[in-house]
Scaffold this active site. Structure first.
Site, PDB file in Angstrom:
ATOM      1  N   SER A   1       9.178 146.033  -9.454  1.00 42.24           N
ATOM      2  CA  SER A   1       8.738 145.067  -8.441  1.00 42.24           C
ATOM      3  C   SER A   1       9.731 143.925  -8.262  1.00 42.24           C
ATOM      4  CB  SER A   1       7.371 144.490  -8.831  1.00 42.24           C
ATOM      5  OG  SER A   1       7.458 143.869 -10.099  1.00 42.24           O
ATOM      6  N   ASP A   2      10.634 143.755  -9.238  1.00 42.14           N
ATOM      7  CA  ASP A   2      11.626 142.668  -9.154  1.00 42.14           C
ATOM      8  C   ASP A   2      12.753 142.988 -10.123  1.00 42.14           C
ATOM      9  OD1 ASP A   2       9.227 141.910 -10.991  1.00 42.14           O
ATOM     10  OD2 ASP A   2      10.930 140.846 -11.845  1.00 42.14           O
TER      11      ASP A   2
ATOM     12  N   ARG B   1     -16.409 141.792 -16.790  1.00 41.12           N
ATOM     13  CA  ARG B   1     -15.244 140.897 -16.623  1.00 41.12           C
ATOM     14  C   ARG B   1     -14.428 141.221 -15.374  1.00 41.12           C
ATOM     15  NH1 ARG B   1     -13.179 138.123 -21.608  1.00 41.12           N
ATOM     16  NH2 ARG B   1     -14.907 138.199 -23.050  1.00 41.12           N
TER      17      ARG B   1
ATOM     18  N   ARG C   1      -6.107 147.220  -8.303  1.00 41.71           N
ATOM     19  CA  ARG C   1      -5.307 148.437  -8.114  1.00 41.71           C
ATOM     20  C   ARG C   1      -6.131 149.664  -8.521  1.00 41.71           C
ATOM     21  NH1 ARG C   1      -0.407 148.003 -11.486  1.00 41.71           N
ATOM     22  NH2 ARG C   1      -0.142 146.020 -10.478  1.00 41.71           N
TER      23      ARG C   1
ATOM     24  N   GLY D   1       1.942 150.972 -13.682  1.00 39.19           N
ATOM     25  CA  GLY D   1       2.134 149.528 -13.639  1.00 39.19           C
ATOM     26  C   GLY D   1       3.359 149.107 -12.850  1.00 39.19           C
ATOM     27  N   THR D   2       3.656 147.817 -12.941  1.00 36.86           N
ATOM     28  CA  THR D   2       4.881 147.292 -12.345  1.00 36.86           C
ATOM     29  C   THR D   2       5.784 146.784 -13.471  1.00 36.86           C
ATOM     30  OG1 THR D   2       3.888 145.093 -12.065  1.00 36.86           O
ATOM     31  CG2 THR D   2       3.751 146.600 -10.199  1.00 36.86           C
TER      32      THR D   2
HETATM   33  O1  LIG Z   1       1.370 145.555 -12.698  1.00 36.06           O
HETATM   34  P1  LIG Z   1       0.824 145.606 -14.098  1.00 36.06           P
HETATM   35  O2  LIG Z   1       0.267 146.949 -14.434  1.00 36.06           O
HETATM   36  O3  LIG Z   1      -0.186 144.509 -14.398  1.00 36.06           O
HETATM   37  O4  LIG Z   1       2.086 145.384 -15.069  1.00 36.06           O
HETATM   38  C1  LIG Z   1       2.959 144.270 -15.078  1.00 36.06           C
HETATM   39  O5  LIG Z   1       2.528 143.170 -14.301  1.00 36.06           O
HETATM   40  C2  LIG Z   1       1.959 142.138 -15.126  1.00 36.06           C
HETATM   41  C3  LIG Z   1       2.804 140.882 -14.990  1.00 36.06           C
HETATM   42  O6  LIG Z   1       2.824 140.443 -13.693  1.00 36.06           O
HETATM   43  C4  LIG Z   1       1.984 142.690 -16.546  1.00 36.06           C
HETATM   44  O7  LIG Z   1       0.741 143.268 -16.825  1.00 36.06           O
HETATM   45  C5  LIG Z   1       3.106 143.699 -16.477  1.00 36.06           C
HETATM   46  O8  LIG Z   1       3.091 144.690 -17.456  1.00 36.06           O
HETATM   47  O1  LIG Z   2       6.085 142.173 -16.906  1.00 35.56           O
HETATM   48  C1  LIG Z   2       6.737 142.144 -15.855  1.00 35.56           C
HETATM   49  C2  LIG Z   2       6.362 142.873 -14.709  1.00 35.56           C
HETATM   50  C3  LIG Z   2       7.121 142.789 -13.569  1.00 35.56           C
HETATM   51  N1  LIG Z   2       8.208 142.008 -13.570  1.00 35.56           N
HETATM   52  C4  LIG Z   2       8.573 141.297 -14.670  1.00 35.56           C
HETATM   53  O2  LIG Z   2       9.555 140.571 -14.631  1.00 35.56           O
HETATM   54  N2  LIG Z   2       7.827 141.384 -15.767  1.00 35.56           N
END
Ligand SMILES: O=P(O)(O)O[C@H]1O[C@H](CO)[C@@H](O)[C@H]1O
Ligand SMILES: O=c1cc[nH]c(=O)[nH]1
Length: 237
Positions: free
Chosen positions: A203-204, A43, A24, A89-90
């Site tokens: 995202s969900d 990494r 991303r 983030g998500t």
């Molecule tokens: O989409 P990112 O920024 O990684 O954030 C969310 O997604 C990840 C989990 O799938 C965890 O890192 C959570 O905080």
């Molecule tokens: O940490 C996370 C990120 C997206 N959705 C989740 O359920 N948990």
């Protein structure tokens, strides 16, 4: 150079966007920044610096969870003099009115991570966003007419859970959504007198089971979040 970031002093801008996913970071550099140059591949945790509307901005992947983001944010603050950090983030929604593809701005971050209990024995430190940065981001989101929720979120140490009861309890107390990094970002920003904010795309949904629909819709929401983060980054108060 720091242990996990292969950059020279001056390679990283004072303002940085922080997605969990390094790909991303690459997407943001390629689609939103001009003259972006990769400064880190250690990494596979890519970092880039370029410009947005003429201002220098960096973007750095942080990985998932409190330990991983803590490594990158410590090095950015202590070794590279970063002053303004915006996580992009998500998250998973836990309120009925927090829908997939909404944007959540984390005013504060409740956590089940033990990191702050080790740091402040006997206290529950309250990690919170920088008020000025939050105001700027909210203003940018309203100008773009986005559906945004602002409030408390949960920074969780686990993605998979045996019981949803603790999350249900937090939802009763108004927590909007769940992710895995913001409490560490806010705590470190407080320690080093930097400004920090987490902007998250839902995202969900942990209770309704609703998830992202098409890749195109996901990309549109994601682009909205990046736009808001970048506009907040370059505005003055
Ligand atoms: O989409 P990112 O920024 O990684 O954030 C969310 O997604 C990840 C989990 O799938 C965890 O890192 C959570 O905080
Ligand atoms: O940490 C996370 C990120 C997206 N959705 C989740 O359920 N948990």
């Amino acid at each position: 150079m720091s242990i996990h970031i292969n950059a020279n002093p001056g390679d990283i801008a004072e303002t940085i966007l922080l997605p969990g996913d390094p790909l991303r970071a690459q997407y943001i550099a390629e689609n939103f920044l001009e003259d972006a140059r990769c400064y880190n591949q250690v990494r596979g945790m890519f970092g880039f610096t370029g410009t947005y509307k003429g201002q220098r901005i960096s973007v750095q992947g942080t990985g998932m969870g409190v330990p991983s983001i803590s490594i990158y944010v410590n090095e950015l603050l202590r070794e590279y003099g970063v002053k303004q950090l915006i996580r992009v983030g998500t998250c998973g929604g836990i309120q009925q009115d927090v829908k997939v593809r909404d944007v959540v701005m984390a005013m504060s971050a409740t956590t089940d991570s033990s990191a702050n209990q080790l740091l402040f024995p006997g206290f529950s430190f309250a990690p919170h966003a920088d008020f000025d940065l939050l105001q700027r981001a909210y203003r940018a989101s309203q100008e773009r007419q986005l559906s945004v929720k602002v409030g408390n979120i949960l920074t969780a140490d686990t993605f998979y859970r045996e019981s949803m009861e603790p999350v249900k309890k937090l939802a009763e107390y108004g927590v909007l959504a769940v992710e895995m990094e913001s409490s560490a970002l806010y705590t470190l920003a407080a320690r080093y007198k930097a400004k920090a904010l987490s902007i998250l795309t839902v995202s969900d949904h942990l209770f309704s089971g609703e998830t992202d629909t098409t890749a195109e819709e996901r990309q549109t929401t994601f682009n909205d979040m990046i736009y808001v983060a970048l506009e907040a980054a370059i505005q003055t108060s």
